[in-house]
Design a protein around this motif. Structure first.
Motif, short mmCIF file in Angstrom:
data_model
loop_
_atom_site.label_atom_id
_atom_site.label_comp_id
_atom_site.label_asym_id
_atom_site.label_seq_id
_atom_site.Cartn_x
_atom_site.Cartn_y
_atom_site.Cartn_z
N ARG A 1 0.63 5.82 -0.50
CA ARG A 1 -0.28 6.96 -0.45
C ARG A 1 0.40 8.19 -1.03
O ARG A 1 1.63 8.29 -1.03
N ARG B 1 4.56 10.30 -3.77
CA ARG B 1 3.96 9.07 -3.29
C ARG B 1 4.90 8.42 -2.28
O ARG B 1 6.12 8.39 -2.48
N TYR C 1 -4.86 6.66 -1.45
CA TYR C 1 -4.19 5.40 -1.11
C TYR C 1 -4.28 4.44 -2.28
O TYR C 1 -5.35 4.24 -2.85
N TRP D 1 0.86 -1.19 0.00
CA TRP D 1 0.00 0.00 0.00
C TRP D 1 0.90 1.24 0.00
O TRP D 1 1.91 1.28 0.71
#
Length: 122
Positions: free
Chosen positions: A38, A45, A94, A36
């Motif tokens: 974000r 990022r 996300y 993951w």
């Protein structure tokens, strides 16, 4: 062609919780580590968390350690991100991604979802 679709984002007050889901198409999901990331407005990022293909090992960015939990259900081709004690600085889009090579933190991810917005109000 593998596709990743995130869901579960939304608006929450500081201190609240959200659970993000990332559903994968294709039969090879269980063979790959997943991550993951974000991205907040005006920022690059950043890595958030990753999980081994088996679910047996996880890794977190320091900024979310102890508050976020990554997990996966290979039978459902889905990876999750449980986010607790949310802070305004967690506000971002996300993304989930399929890990290809290198380290989880800075390695190559070759398939990305479209992202889901998380907004934490103070």
């Amino acid at each position: 062609q593998v596709q990743l679709v995130e869901s579960g984002g939304g608006l929450v007050q500081a201190g609240g919780s959200l659970r993000l889901s990332c559903a994968a198409s294709g039969r090879t999901f269980s063979s790959y580590d997943m991550g993951w990331f974000r991205q907040a407005p005006g920022k690059e990022r950043e890595f958030v968390a990753a999980i081994r293909w088996s679910g047996g090992s996880t890794y977190y960015a320091d900024s979310v350690k102890g508050r976020f939990t990554i997990s996966r259900d290979n039978a459902k081709n889905t990876v999750y991100l449980q986010m607790n004690s949310l802070k305004p600085e967690d506000t971002a889009v996300y993304f989930c991604a399929r890990h290809r090579s290198g380290s989880w933190y800075a390695g190559e991810y070759d398939v990305w979802g479209q992202g889901t917005q998380v907004t934490v109000s103070s």
